[in-house]
Design a protein around this motif. Structure first.
Motif, mmCIF file in Angstrom:
data_model
loop_
_atom_site.group_PDB
_atom_site.id
_atom_site.type_symbol
_atom_site.label_atom_id
_atom_site.label_comp_id
_atom_site.label_asym_id
_atom_site.label_seq_id
_atom_site.Cartn_x
_atom_site.Cartn_y
_atom_site.Cartn_z
ATOM 1 N N UNK A 195 0.860 -1.186 0.000
ATOM 2 C CA UNK A 195 0.000 0.000 0.000
ATOM 3 C C UNK A 195 0.898 1.238 0.000
ATOM 4 N N UNK A 196 0.311 2.407 -0.238
ATOM 5 C CA UNK A 196 1.136 3.618 -0.151
ATOM 6 C C UNK A 196 1.721 3.726 1.244
ATOM 7 N N UNK A 197 3.020 3.948 1.323
ATOM 8 C CA UNK A 197 3.717 3.898 2.602
ATOM 9 C C UNK A 197 4.535 5.162 2.815
ATOM 10 N N UNK A 240 5.889 8.731 0.893
ATOM 11 C CA UNK A 240 4.805 8.653 -0.093
ATOM 12 C C UNK A 240 5.170 7.600 -1.147
ATOM 13 N N UNK A 241 5.724 6.487 -0.677
ATOM 14 C CA UNK A 241 6.135 5.418 -1.589
ATOM 15 C C UNK A 241 4.900 4.673 -2.088
ATOM 16 N N UNK A 242 4.800 4.527 -3.397
ATOM 17 C CA UNK A 242 3.617 3.913 -3.991
ATOM 18 C C UNK A 242 3.658 2.394 -3.872
ATOM 19 N N UNK A 243 2.481 1.745 -3.881
ATOM 20 C CA UNK A 243 2.416 0.280 -3.758
ATOM 21 C C UNK A 243 3.247 -0.410 -4.845
ATOM 22 N N UNK A 244 4.044 -1.385 -4.420
ATOM 23 C CA UNK A 244 4.831 -2.172 -5.352
ATOM 24 C C UNK A 244 6.064 -1.488 -5.893
ATOM 25 N N UNK A 245 6.282 -0.224 -5.524
ATOM 26 C CA UNK A 245 7.448 0.508 -6.008
ATOM 27 C C UNK A 245 8.633 0.315 -5.055
ATOM 28 N N UNK A 246 9.856 0.298 -5.577
ATOM 29 C CA UNK A 246 11.025 0.067 -4.715
ATOM 30 C C UNK A 246 11.215 1.184 -3.697
ATOM 31 N N UNK A 247 11.719 0.810 -2.546
ATOM 32 C CA UNK A 247 12.018 1.788 -1.499
ATOM 33 C C UNK A 247 13.436 1.587 -0.997
ATOM 34 N N UNK A 257 6.777 11.338 -8.998
ATOM 35 C CA UNK A 257 8.186 10.954 -9.043
ATOM 36 C C UNK A 257 8.413 9.708 -8.202
ATOM 37 N N UNK A 258 9.412 8.910 -8.578
ATOM 38 C CA UNK A 258 9.753 7.770 -7.735
ATOM 39 C C UNK A 258 10.468 8.278 -6.485
ATOM 40 N N UNK A 259 10.698 7.377 -5.554
ATOM 41 C CA UNK A 259 11.199 7.766 -4.235
ATOM 42 C C UNK A 259 12.531 8.509 -4.306
ATOM 43 N N UNK A 260 13.455 8.025 -5.115
ATOM 44 C CA UNK A 260 14.777 8.655 -5.179
ATOM 45 C C UNK A 260 14.720 10.011 -5.871
ATOM 46 N N UNK A 261 13.947 10.122 -6.948
ATOM 47 C CA UNK A 261 13.829 11.403 -7.649
ATOM 48 C C UNK A 261 13.139 12.432 -6.763
ATOM 49 N N UNK A 262 12.130 11.999 -6.022
ATOM 50 C CA UNK A 262 11.429 12.906 -5.110
ATOM 51 C C UNK A 262 12.360 13.367 -4.003
ATOM 52 N N UNK A 263 13.179 12.460 -3.507
ATOM 53 C CA UNK A 263 14.107 12.827 -2.438
ATOM 54 C C UNK A 263 15.091 13.895 -2.904
ATOM 55 N N UNK A 264 15.590 13.767 -4.115
ATOM 56 C CA UNK A 264 16.513 14.772 -4.660
ATOM 57 C C UNK A 264 15.831 16.135 -4.810
#
Length: 483
Positions: A68-70, A73-80, A334-341
């Motif tokens: 689930x979204x975690x 704001x990591x989306x379901x099934x997306x790498x973290x 954005x994915x987690x890493x792009x959002x973090x940057x």
């Protein structure tokens, strides 16, 4: 009564250390029993929900993802990569062997840190007094086995420190991380003050161990990377017989650098080797370079957001927007890493736009980092632990630090810079260096009790130093002997 007193006195120092460690482990197992085999939201340890969930997903074959979204704001099934890979792998390993039973992971963790943290504190306490030379007793000169008893008090303080007992049972990185920090500092101290020949193979092996210790701490919490260069520099700069050095000179520093730079490179290479597999994994996951974890940008953005004004708010209240609400909608795709940057860039822009506000905001974080008094919005348990852990230790930490500086300064030969260099090269100098840098990092970014705990662990030997000195004064006064 006299018989009991004689028996207690007859117990050797190492026997007392075993008793302290044993009782500390029992206290931690008590906390484990209270938390049990379930993972719930408890004060200060919400992250254990994430680690438990991520570990079970990993065991079930879904990799480092959530269903689930975690958070953040990591989306379901997306790498973290927001969470420590090493600690997640530890939990997943336990769950693979014993099933998804948090209780077993808690027991292993509590016993492990319950043994090694007091033992390392014992070693740091001894080294603080002797200056790395077992033949001399620094600030408590002339007291039989003074260094042993300061070591014991250090071990006891760590063993029964309320925060450490509580977090030892939590499925989070904190206690493994702090243990790794103590380990790296202990290795650095004994390496820098070793009596071995400077190019002896054993000395090079110790640099490898230093690299492993630093690497372990970094893999648990990447923030330790900010202190690692200072730790390595201190180890390289300090002469291997700094405890015996009588005169500071430029030649002495140059000679030290020539002897130790190879070891520093070896330790650095080991740290890089620890991180590299996870960096390559991140490239595979995100298609771009991510050194280790993706949490620094989020923390810096939230920690310096204009919503704080000039007064930092360590935990947002229910009346405030959520942390996720502060993330612009246009960035959520954005994915987690792009959002973090991008969040790191925007956080830096907050500072550039109003540097004066950033200074005031950073200064306001000091009380959040060092709070030791009870608060009306905290539970009774939280207030008790806070007051009888940090609140009780703080006066002795300050007294011990001042006493150590005074005695070390007084015993140093020379004047001015020579004496200052002596303070820096002594073990206490490294402990204070860590406390200053690590505290400064959090004052400038994000402050809170949980983020102060590594400093607590490193500074408790000073508390033991101060307490032992006070007890010695009382004992001598009681027996009519001069202090």
């Amino acid at each position: 009564m006299d018989i009991i007193k004689r028996k207690l006195i007859a117990i050797p120092v190492k026997g007392w250390l075993v008793i302290i460690i044993g009782l500390g482990v029992l206290a931690r197992l008590g906390a484990v029993g209270l938390m049990g085999d379930t993972v719930e939201v408890l004060p200060g340890i919400y992250d254990q929900i994430s680690y438990h969930t991520l570990a079970t997903r990993l065991v079930d074959g879904y990799g480092f993802t959530f269903d689930t979204e975690w958070w953040p704001v990591t989306q379901p099934g997306q790498p973290t990569a927001h969470w420590s890979y090493v600690y997640t792998l530890y939990l997943a390993g336990v769950y693979m062997l014993f099933g998804a039973h948090p209780l077993i992971a808690r027991i292993i963790q509590a016993v492990g840190v319950g043994i090694f943290m007091p033992w390392l504190a014992y070693r740091l306490g001894k080294t603080l007094v002797t200056g790395g030379d077992s033949r001399r007793v620094g600030g408590i000169k002339g007291i039989t086995q003074g260094e042993e008893w300061v070591g014991l008090v250090s071990a006891a303080w760590v063993a029964f420190y309320g925060y450490f007992i509580y977090y030892s049972a939590a499925l989070m990185t904190e206690m493994f991380y702090i243990t790794a920090i103590l380990w790296s500092i202990d290795v650095a101290l004994h390496l820098a003050h070793s009596r071995n020949i400077d190019d002896h193979p054993l000395r090079l092996k110790r640099y490898i161990v230093l690299g492993v210790a630093i690497g372990t701490a970094v893999l648990l919490r990447q923030v330790y990377l900010l202190f690692a260069p200072f730790l390595l520099a201190w180890t390289i700069l300090v002469p291997s017989r700094a405890s015996e050095a009588k005169i500071f000179s430029t030649h002495q520093v140059v000679a030290s650098l020539k002897r130790n730079w190879k070891g520093g490179l070896i330790a650095s290479a080991v740290v890089v080797g620890c991180i590299l597999p996870f960096s390559l994994w991140n490239v595979h996951q995100f298609g771009r370079f991510v050194l280790l974890n993706t949490n620094a940008g989020y923390a810096f953005y939230w920690g310096n957001h204009p919503i704080h004004g000039d007064d930092f708010i360590s935990i947002f209240t229910e009346q405030m927007p959520s942390y996720q609400d502060l993330i612009p909608v246009e960035l959520r795709s954005l994915d987690e890493s792009a959002l973090e940057r991008e969040l790191m860039r925007r956080g830096a822009q907050f500072v550039i736009d109003d540097p004066v506000r950033y200074i005031r905001l950073s200064l306001s974080r000091i009380d959040d980092q060092f709070i030791f008094w009870p608060k009306a919005d905290s539970s009774m348990l939280s207030n008790i632990v806070r007051v009888f852990s940090f609140g009780l230790a703080l006066p002795f930490v300050l007294a011990g630090g001042i006493l150590w500086k005074w005695t070390t300064w007084k015993q140093s030969i020379g004047i001015g810079l020579r004496k200052t260099w002596k303070l820096f090269t002594e073990p206490g100098g490294l402990l204070l260096l860590f406390a200053a840098i690590y505290t400064g990092v959090h004052i400038l970014t994000w402050a809170g009790i949980r983020y102060r705990l590594p400093v607590d662990a490193v500074m408790l030997p000073f508390a033991a130093y101060g307490l032992f000195w006070a007890l010695r004064k009382v004992f001598r006064s009681h027996h009519g002997t001069p202090a």
